[in-house]
Each structure stands twice: as structure tokens, then as C-alpha cells.
Design a protein around this motif. Structure first.
Motif, PDB file in Angstrom:
ATOM      1  N   GLU A 157       4.125  -5.139   7.194  1.00 38.79           N
ATOM      2  CA  GLU A 157       4.579  -3.993   6.391  1.00 38.79           C
ATOM      3  C   GLU A 157       5.924  -4.248   5.730  1.00 38.79           C
ATOM      4  OE1 GLU A 157       4.523  -0.152   8.113  1.00 38.79           O
ATOM      5  OE2 GLU A 157       2.419  -0.255   8.721  1.00 38.79           O
ATOM      6  N   ASN A 160       5.763  -6.942   3.011  1.00 32.48           N
ATOM      7  CA  ASN A 160       4.999  -6.447   1.862  1.00 32.48           C
ATOM      8  C   ASN A 160       5.820  -5.501   1.007  1.00 32.48           C
ATOM      9  OD1 ASN A 160       2.671  -7.877   2.241  1.00 32.48           O
ATOM     10  ND2 ASN A 160       1.537  -6.247   3.250  1.00 32.48           N
ATOM     11  N   ILE A 161       6.492  -4.535   1.666  1.00 35.81           N
ATOM     12  CA  ILE A 161       7.250  -3.544   0.895  1.00 35.81           C
ATOM     13  C   ILE A 161       8.466  -4.201   0.244  1.00 35.81           C
ATOM     14  CG2 ILE A 161       8.674  -2.702   2.819  1.00 35.81           C
ATOM     15  CD1 ILE A 161       7.214  -0.616  -0.053  1.00 35.81           C
ATOM     16  N   ARG A 203       1.886   0.053  -4.575  1.00 36.70           N
ATOM     17  CA  ARG A 203       1.997  -0.340  -3.172  1.00 36.70           C
ATOM     18  C   ARG A 203       3.172   0.352  -2.488  1.00 36.70           C
ATOM     19  NH1 ARG A 203       2.132  -6.617  -2.360  1.00 36.70           N
ATOM     20  NH2 ARG A 203       0.067  -6.373  -3.271  1.00 36.70           N
ATOM     21  N   ASP A 206       2.145   3.998  -1.842  1.00 30.57           N
ATOM     22  CA  ASP A 206       1.189   4.067  -0.730  1.00 30.57           C
ATOM     23  C   ASP A 206       1.900   3.903   0.610  1.00 30.57           C
ATOM     24  OD1 ASP A 206      -0.794   4.393  -2.554  1.00 30.57           O
ATOM     25  OD2 ASP A 206      -1.622   2.367  -2.389  1.00 30.57           O
ATOM     26  N   TRP A 207       2.872   2.999   0.639  1.00 28.52           N
ATOM     27  CA  TRP A 207       3.632   2.778   1.872  1.00 28.52           C
ATOM     28  C   TRP A 207       4.454   4.012   2.242  1.00 28.52           C
ATOM     29  CZ3 TRP A 207       9.084   2.470   2.297  1.00 28.52           C
ATOM     30  CH2 TRP A 207       9.550   2.117   3.567  1.00 28.52           C
ATOM     31  N   SER A 210       1.972   6.709   3.628  1.00 28.22           N
ATOM     32  CA  SER A 210       1.431   6.338   4.934  1.00 28.22           C
ATOM     33  C   SER A 210       2.503   6.406   6.010  1.00 28.22           C
ATOM     34  CB  SER A 210       0.847   4.922   4.884  1.00 28.22           C
ATOM     35  OG  SER A 210      -0.207   4.836   3.966  1.00 28.22           O
ATOM     36  N   TYR A 211       3.684   5.935   5.657  1.00 28.57           N
ATOM     37  CA  TYR A 211       4.823   5.921   6.573  1.00 28.57           C
ATOM     38  C   TYR A 211       5.196   7.352   6.975  1.00 28.57           C
ATOM     39  CZ  TYR A 211       9.163   3.683   8.230  1.00 28.57           C
ATOM     40  OH  TYR A 211      10.181   3.192   8.983  1.00 28.57           O
TER      41      TYR A 211
END
Length: 587
Positions: A157, A160-161, A203, A206-207, A210-211
Motif C-alpha cells: 500500500e 503504491n500510494i 489510485r 481509491d486508496w 478504502s483507507y
């Protein structure tokens, strides 16, 4: 050999350690041998932890991944860390080592100081990477022991972020300087907009969503400043800093959220509202109510997240004791009249209203709501949204609903004389009306109705009862600690009420489970005013709020602060929390 270096941990060696410590028995040993092949290839901690066995030395604890990890850290005499992503500067820790290096050794930097890098690992058999990292960074490495699944997940994670933000930052969004944000309010046309559909921006968004779902956030705040944008989550009523982004990326993220919420992407000069319906990691549908506000440095964004379990909760889960629940049910089960819920923004009124309406909305009745905006879409009742652009306000909405053969009408808020008059008319013509008011307590709601122009005889004829409420944070059961009560503060809280002083109360300590806040979750404080004959006489004479409150207490009303005091004596919250939210003096 480094201080913490250990032989390679296998499932067999871990089972042996657990048996010797009497954390498992021989029957559980056989169960591990039988079932652990479901998690082949996983770290031994996860092979056993995923089976969720009971700890033999404590029947109230499960041998979870975190429990075993913490226990092992104690055995190895190494510091244990439960990774809390909210407390980690993602960009900073991702810059310490490459993704390949972190992936290869299954390690994760969790903090970086001037001279020390704190690194989480769950493998102490090969620590050769420590020397390499100290040489490259010119900093000392401090090792902590963390749950292997969390390390694996956050390596993916965080990198990616971080990569998404880096790649998005490399994109030319046409911003000449950070100062241009100050001019955004007067620039009607810009040469180039941030690309809200860029895959890296998608992205990042989305993070963020979701977070927020995972961290039990109730609100997402994205706040632009001169050079950066800040992301903050409200958790249990308190805002936490989560991440900061370059200002251009912040603008692109807000634009992406506006697209998802079907908001006017080109309009940046006035506040906008929207909503998103999506799913969390468990597959449950979640609704977000979106709001943007033009500021000096760009659009500020707030997304309010509505818990999907709200409509499934009972009143006990909201914090009502049996007497409060029975009294509230007796109010909302009346066939006609007005019931009011009062309290400031964020006091849980929406949750109470939806829980109540869900209970009332049977196949035998027609339940209609009038909201601004609709908070959560619920199929079991009919919801109408206020639209001021076409002249649909609360008063005209109630008129329309009265032609729809309703049994129960929920009005989002009584704000003015016209809405109050229509609510009273609806109650007089045989309907139950449930609504909210923004007042400090239940007694003030009556004087508020009189002030906005409802005649006292109509208040007497229609008002069934009023509930004032607040939310207080609940002490974390994993770390709360008994302490001696401050008798002066206790006396200040309860006043003249006949309430026994508890021998001890609890104080917040802070642990990994509650992010070191000492609190986990929230519960309600309630003040129920049931209109009696004596109160009707005071209303008829237009008595002030103090007189109404005194009579209501004589009739059995429990003040908000007394409700809070009871929860303090039960060990659910603290005096400080109750003082923070509940009025302690007569008005």
C-alpha cells in the motif's frame, strides 16, 4: 550476531514454544497440524493465527496474529509495534529504501528521525540488511517486531500510494505557481485542468476511500493550503492527520471525487453537494455525502461517511438504557403529534432518526421523509430531498407530503416559523411528525418553538416529547485503568442530583488498539422530556427554559450531564468527556 537475531521460525518451532508456554494444548496442536495447510507459504505466525484458537491461559483471548506477534516479541525481548498507518509519513518511509529492498527482506520503515530509522520486521533469522541500510542511510537502524501480514500489506500500500503521488506530480497540470491558488476564486477559465481521470489520481482516490472505511472514519477532510493539501480523517469525533499531497495533486484528487459524486467539475466558485455510493472491503454498501467549499487556496472537500450498520442497530447499541429506550419508543409509537430530537451538529441525531424510522416503517404504515440532503437512501421508507432552486423547501415539502396519505413524516429540521406551522398542522390533522431542532437541551426546544412563532396552545396540543442527545467517546477496554475519582468534579457534574459517588472511575491510558487515544468508539447521552400536565401549564404560560427544566426534572427527566455521570460510574467514559459535550449549568 546482532542482538535480536534468532533461529529461523517454523510452524513446528512456534507450536513447540506455544505448548511450553501452555498457550495451546495437545488437542489444539493436532488441530494446527490438520488445518494449517490452508495457509501454506504464509509466515508461521499467520499459519497459526488465522485458525483463531483460544489461548489456554486466558479464555477471553484468541491466539490472533497480533496476539502471537506481541507474545513472541516479549519472548525475544524486542519492542513490539502494532502498525498504525495513520501515524506513518508514507512518502518519508518509502524514500528510506527501495520497494524491491523492502519486499525482498519483508521489512517496512515506520519512522524516520534525524539519526534513527525504525524498521518493522517479523523475521529475526536474517538481519544482514541492517548493515546495508545503515551504510546507505547513514542512520542507525532500530528494529521493532510487527505482525507479518501487516508488514506485507503496508509494503504494497505505502509504496503504491507513494509511487502514484510521485508519478502524478511529474505530470504537468499547467499550474504556474502555488500562488495561483489564491487567484483561483477569480479565474473563470484556466488553461489546463488537473486530469482527474489520470490513473495515478484514480489510485490515490481509491486508496483514500478504502483507507477511511478501514479506519472507521466518519468524515474525510481534504484541505488545500499554499503549497500542500492535507488529508484528515475524523475518527470517534477527533480529526487525525493522515497524509499531505502537493497542491496540484490535491486539486486533481478533489476533481476526481467531484466526478464520482456527479458534481459540476467546472464550478469552483460556489459550494457544491453530491453523493457517492460504493462498497467497503467487506462488500457492504457505503454512502458518502460530499461537500465542497471555495477557499483562498482552492476547493476544500469533506466527505461524510455513513456507516452501513446504522440501520441495523438497536437502541441499546446507541447507548440508551432500558428506561430511555422504553420512553423513546412510547413517544414515537404515538399515532399523532410531534416528537423532537435536539442537539448540535455531530451529536448523533441522524443515526437516532434513521434507527427509529427503520423500526417504524412496517408494511402497515406509510413513512415519508423530507431531508436536506438525504443522508442515506433506505428502501423501506419514502425520501424526498429539499431543492431550493425550484422552490421546494421544508414547508412546501410538508404540504406536498400531506397529499400523499402519510402516517409518519420525518422533517429534517424545523428552521423557521413556516416549517414549524406546517409541522404543527400535519400533527393536528392526524400524523406523527418527527423532526430535529438545534438547541442545547430538551427544555430549550420548547422555548425555541415559542420564539419562532408557534402559539403556546398549539405546542400544548401537538408536542409529545423531546429528546436531547450528545456523543461521548467510549474508553478502550484493552487499556483503561481504574483511578480515584475527583470528588469536586463529580459534585460539579451532578449538582443537586441524588447520585451515589462511585468508589473509582476509569481513565484513558492508550494502546495500539485505540491508537494511544485511550478511547475506542462512541456512545450516546440522552435527555428525555415527556410532556406532562404540569409542563403543559408552564408552556401555556410561556415559561422560560429554566422553569420548564425544573419541572421536567421533577417529572423524572434525567439531564444530559446526569446521563453522562451514570456512564462514568459504569466505567464507559470519563468526567472530562462528559464535561466536553454536556451542559453543566442551568441556562
Amino acid at each position: 550476531m546482532l542482538k535480536f537475531q534468532q533461529p529461523k521460525l517454523s510452524q513446528a518451532s512456534l507450536v513447540k514454544m506455544l505448548l511450553e508456554a501452555k498457550l495451546i494444548n495437545e488437542k489444539q496442536q493436532a488441530e494446527i497440524k490438520l488445518k494449517s495447510n490452508r495457509h501454506l507459504g504464509e509466515h508461521p505466525i499467520r499459519q497459526i493465527g488465522e485458525l483463531n484458537l483460544e489461548a489456554q491461559n486466558n479464555t477471553n483471548r484468541k491466539l490472533s496474529n497480533e496476539y502471537i506477534t506481541e507474545w513472541l516479541a516479549h519472548q525475544y525481548e524486542i519492542e513490539y509495534l502494532r502498525i498504525d498507518p495513520i501515524k506513518i509519513d508514507v512518502d518519508l518511509v518509502a524514500s528510506v529504501m527501495s520497494h524491491n529492498f523492502a519486499q525482498r527482506h519483508q521489512i517496512l520503515a515506520v519512522n524516520v528521525d534525524a539519526d534513527v530509522i525504525t524498521v518493522a520486521t517479523a523475521s529475526l533469522d536474517d538481519l544482514d540488511w541492517v548493515a546495508d541500510l545503515e551504510h546507505i542511510s547513514q542512520k542507525q537502524v532500530h528494529i521493532v517486531y510487527a505482525e507479518p501480514g501487516a508488514i506485507k500489506r503496508y509494503i504494497k500500500e505505502f509504496y503504491n500510494i507513494s509511487q502514484s503521488v510521485k508519478h502524478a506530480s511529474a505530470t504537468d497540470f499547467g499550474s504556474d505557481s502555488a500562488i495561483s491558488n489564491l487567484e483561483q476564486l477569480v479565474e473563470l477559465n484556466e488553461d489546463q485542468e488537473p486530469d482527474a481521470n489520470d490513473q495515478h489520481i484514480v489510485r490515490v482516490v481509491d486508496w483514500i476511500l478504502s483507507y477511511a472505511f478501514e479506519q472507521r472514519a466518519s468524515d474525510i477532510h481534504i484541505e488545500p493550503r499554499r503549497n500542500k493539501g492535507y488529508i484528515r480523517f475524523r475518527i470517534d469525533g477527533v480529526l487525525h492527520n493522515v497524509h499531505d499531497l502537493p497542491i496540484d495533486i490535491t486539486k486533481a484528487v478533489v476533481s476526481r471525487l467531484k466526478i464520482l459524486g456527479r458534481m459540476d467539475l467546472a464550478e469552483k466558485r460556489r459550494p457544491l453537494d453530491g453523493r457517492i455510493k460504493t462498497k467497503n472491503q467487506s462488500g457492504e454498501e457505503i454512502e458518502l455525502r460530499l461537500s465542497t467549499l471555495p477557499t483562498a487556496f482552492g476547493e476544500k472537500f469533506v466527505g461524510r461517511i455513513f456507516d452501513p450498520t446504522v440501520l441495523l442497530r438497536d437502541f441499546d447499541a446507541l447507548g440508551m438504557d432500558p428506561h430511555e429506550r422504553d420512553l423513546w419508543l412510547s413517544m414515537i409509537n404515538q399515532p399523532t403529534g410531534i416528537v423532537l430530537v435536539t442537539g448540535p451538529t455531530g451529536s448523533g441525531k441522524t443515526t437516532t432518526l434513521y434507527t427509529s424510522l427503520k423500526r417504524l416503517a412496517t408494511s402497515e404504515v406509510n413513512v415519508c421523509t423530507l431531508e436536506d440532503p438525504i443522508e442515506m437512501v433506505e428502501p423501506s421508507f419514502n425520501q424526498m430531498q429539499i431543492n431550493h432552486d425550484i422552490g421546494l423547501d421544508f414547508a412546501s415539502g410538508i404540504r406536498a407530503l400531506l397529499r400523499q396519505d402519510p402516517d409518519i413524516i420525518m422533517v429534517g429540521e424545523i428552521r423557521d416559523a413556516e416549517t414549524a406551522e406546517m409541522a404543527v398542522q400535519a400533527a393536528l390533522t392526524g400524523h406523527l411528525v418527527i423532526s430535529t431542532l438545534h438547541t442545547n437541551d430538551a427544555s430549550l426546544a420548547i422555548t425555541r418553538l415559542l420564539e419562532i412563532g408557534v402559539p403556546s396552545y398549539l405546542v400544548n396540543a401537538t408536542l409529545i416529547g423531546i429528546m436531547a442527545q450528545r456523543l461521548v467517546r467510549v474508553l478502550c477496554n484493552d487499556c483503561k485503568k481504574p483511578t480515584e475519582i475527583d470528588r469536586a468534579d463529580w459534585k460539579k457534574l451532578i449538582g443537586d442530583a441524588d447520585l451515589e459517588t462511585p468508589e473509582a472511575v476509569y481513565e484513558p491510558i492508550g494502546c495500539d488498539s485505540c491508537r494511544n487515544t485511550g478511547y475506542k468508539g462512541r456512545t450516546g447521552l440522552y435527555e428525555m422530556l415527556d410532556v406532562s400536565d404540569e409542563l403543559n401549564a408552564l408552556i401555556r404560560d410561556e415559561a422560560d427554559a429554566r422553569q420548564i427544566r425544573v419541572q421536567a426534572v421533577k417529572d423524572g427527566m434525567k439531564l444530559l450531564r446526569i446521563s453522562g455521570a451514570i456512564k462514568v460510574s459504569q466505567g464507559k467514559t470519563t468526567l472530562k468527556e462528559v464535561f466536553r459535550v454536556a451542559p453543566t449549568q442551568d441556562h
